[in-house]
Scaffold this active site. Structure first.
Site, PDB file in Angstrom:
ATOM      1  CG  ASP A 134       3.050  16.309  -8.088  1.00 45.76           C
ATOM      2  OD1 ASP A 134       2.561  15.170  -8.103  1.00 45.76           O
ATOM      3  OD2 ASP A 134       3.156  17.024  -9.096  1.00 45.76           O
ATOM      4  CB  THR A 175       5.535   9.183  -5.439  1.00 47.64           C
ATOM      5  OG1 THR A 175       5.379  10.592  -5.556  1.00 47.64           O
ATOM      6  CG2 THR A 175       6.570   8.884  -4.393  1.00 47.64           C
TER       7      THR A 175
END
Length: 548
Positions: A65, A99
């Site tokens: 994550d 991301t």
């Protein structure tokens, strides 16, 4: 930094300060930002790898994550810290795509480097990037598909897309069903969704498939007294934000007792007062009591005798959730307790989950607060499951609010790149180069997805480009084969807000970093910056620029 005045140097910065100016400052900032993007790049997509982070105490976090990785990393460089901010903002606004946002920002800066070397001014690049970002928003709106809030299947696909690759692979369908049901339960009348109304509890033990959704609230506490009932059906729940204790006086009061009888009378009076409090609760018809504060030992005895299931020292946030789930009202005074204030639940029960006893308040009629209990074999598994579940809940909430989604798998980015290149040719001038660079930067997402899946970057990108140019505007990358397929049919979909937020925050951060042409760092601590690389001690490493 020194200036000459009549042959005498005048020092403007404190001794030991450090200044980096012009291209050096830009190069240093861009390099730091690219390094951060590079650190999380391999975690992107369903086939992304995980990172193991070990802190100074030896605690281990295993995750892919983006925002968790960046929060856990001990980042020092100021430009790199700005990249962490992008991820945090993306997480707060949408919950997924952290991301993507960081990788995009890194690539925008990498593309800008080439433009800076062609002597294109940062202001021109910034203007081009902003124009491209604005245009991207319009293009994305054109790509978006409207989703009905009743389309459960599509909602599940959104949750699955967000969870894929986050350690929940084996049970993502079951978890997605839970996520959709939980979010739909807590939608407010005005259509907004507050994910805080969903409690996510994690318990080590069992397997991922043992996770369950409770239509009500799970409180991580056991009943107060062993002689209280273990379970109550058709529960009438009193929520009390007051102590069931004798109030201590605010002022220092002395009570003079001269005989044992007086002492006994005083104690009897305390007992009568406590009994009166419990009688008030019983009279309201409550058979379950949640108290935010303390409960006197004697009152516990009376409550147990009256057969009332009681839990004390419940967190304020849990009290609010109980009120939403049961339809009760939190009361601040026992004397005001009334039948109308009580909440309803089909069952209140103490159960053992793993090794801990918990209170389940379930079978609520229209719970506006629900709970999910996640199970897994190890601490690291349940931690990562929780992160996956939170992403799933957030994206479903966002789609219920916006009702717009776009295909995933790198599809919108390829479409943006093609259309932005066409837009650039209509702009002309030097800004055109910046818009083209922005378009090139967009393609980092499909390229990275392909690379992380073990596919050839160039082949995959070419396949996607040709599919989009021949009119397949929803074509994205099928990770298993590397083919360009219709992502809507594959069920790989994301909320439009994931993309718009990522592009906007990446552009803002890239522009901000590009516009910095001077970094002036103050001396840290008594020794100045003597330990800085390149012998920056004192003013020696300054290069003593003329101050004009």
């Amino acid at each position: 930094m020194a200036g000459q005045f009549g042959g005498t140097p005048i020092y403007i910065l404190r001794e030991g300060s450090q200044r980096t100016a012009g291209r050096d400052a830009q190069r240093s900032n861009i390099m730091a930002a690219k390094a951060v993007a590079g650190a999380v790049r391999t975690t992107l997509g369903p086939k992304g790898m995980d990172k193991m982070l070990v802190d100074t105490l030896g605690d281990v976090v295993i995750t892919n994550d983006g925002v968790t990785i960046l929060k856990e990393m001990d980042i020092e460089h100021p430009a790199a810290k700005m990249m962490v901010e992008i991820a945090k903002t993306q997480d707060q606004e949408v919950g997924d795509g952290t991301t993507t946002a960081v990788v995009l920002a890194g690539e925008l800066l990498k593309q800008a480097e080439g433009l800076l070397e062609q002597e294109i001014h940062p202001t021109v690049i910034a203007a081009g990037y902003r124009a491209a970002a604005e245009r991207s928003m319009e293009i994305l709106q054109g790509l978006a598909v409207t989703v009905s809030e009743d389309d459960e299947d599509l909602m599940r696909k959104i949750a699955i897309t967000a969870m894929t690759g986050k350690g929940s692979q084996s049970a993502r369908h079951e978890l997605a069903v839970m996520a959709v049901e939980a979010v739909r339960s807590v939608v407010d009348e005005d259509g907004t969704v507050d994910i805080d109304n969903i409690t996510v509890e994690k318990k080590v033990g069992g397997s991922i498939t043992d996770s369950l959704l409770v239509r009500g609230v799970v409180i991580d506490k056991e009943r107060l007294h062993p002689s209280m009932p273990k379970s109550v059906t058709d529960a009438r729940v009193a929520l009390l934000n007051a102590a069931v204790e004798i109030e201590k006086t605010e002022v220092d009061a002395k009570i003079q007792i001269t005989s044992p009888n007086q002492l006994q009378a005083f104690l009897d009076q305390e007992e009568t007062a406590l009994r009166g409090m419990v009688d008030k609760i019983v009279a309201s018809g409550a058979n379950v009591l949640f108290v935010q504060k303390g409960i006197d030992d004697l009152a516990q005895h009376f409550l147990a005798k009256a057969g009332i299931y009681t839990v004390r020292r419940v967190k304020k946030s849990d009290m609010d959730k109980l009120a939403r789930a049961t339809g009760g009202r939190v009361i601040t005074s026992i004397h005001d307790i009334d039948k109308a204030d009580l909440g309803r639940a089909g069952l209140v029960e103490e159960r053992k989950v793993s090794d801990e006893k918990m209170t389940f308040v379930e079978d609520c009629e229209n719970p506006k607060s629900v709970s999910i209990i996640l199970r897994g074999g190890t601490e690291h598994v349940v931690d990562e499951l929780r992160r996956a579940m939170e992403d799933g809940l957030r994206v479903v909430g966002v789609v219920l609010e916006d009702k717009l989604l776009v295909p995933g798998g790198g599809s919108p980015e390829v479409d943006l790149a093609i259309r932005l290149r066409a837009f650039a040719s209509t702009v002309g001038g030097r800004e055109q180069l910046a818009i083209e660079s922005f378009a090139d930067a967009m393609e980092i997402i499909p390229k990275t997805l392909a690379e992380n899946a073990g596919l050839d970057q160039i082949d995959s990108l070419m396949a996607l480009r040709s599919a989009h140019e021949t009119g397949m505007e929803n074509a994205g990358l099928k990770m298993e084969t590397g083919e360009a397929v219709d992502m809507l049919k594959e069920g790989v979909v994301e909320p439009i807000r994931v993309k718009t937020q990522a592009i906007n925050s990446a552009t803002e951060a890239a522009v901000m970093i590009l516009r910095i042409d001077d970094v002036i760092a103050s001396r840290s601590g008594p020794g100045g910056m003597g330990e800085m690389p390149g012998g920056m001690g004192g003013m020696g490493g300054m290069g003593a620029e003329d101050f004009e």
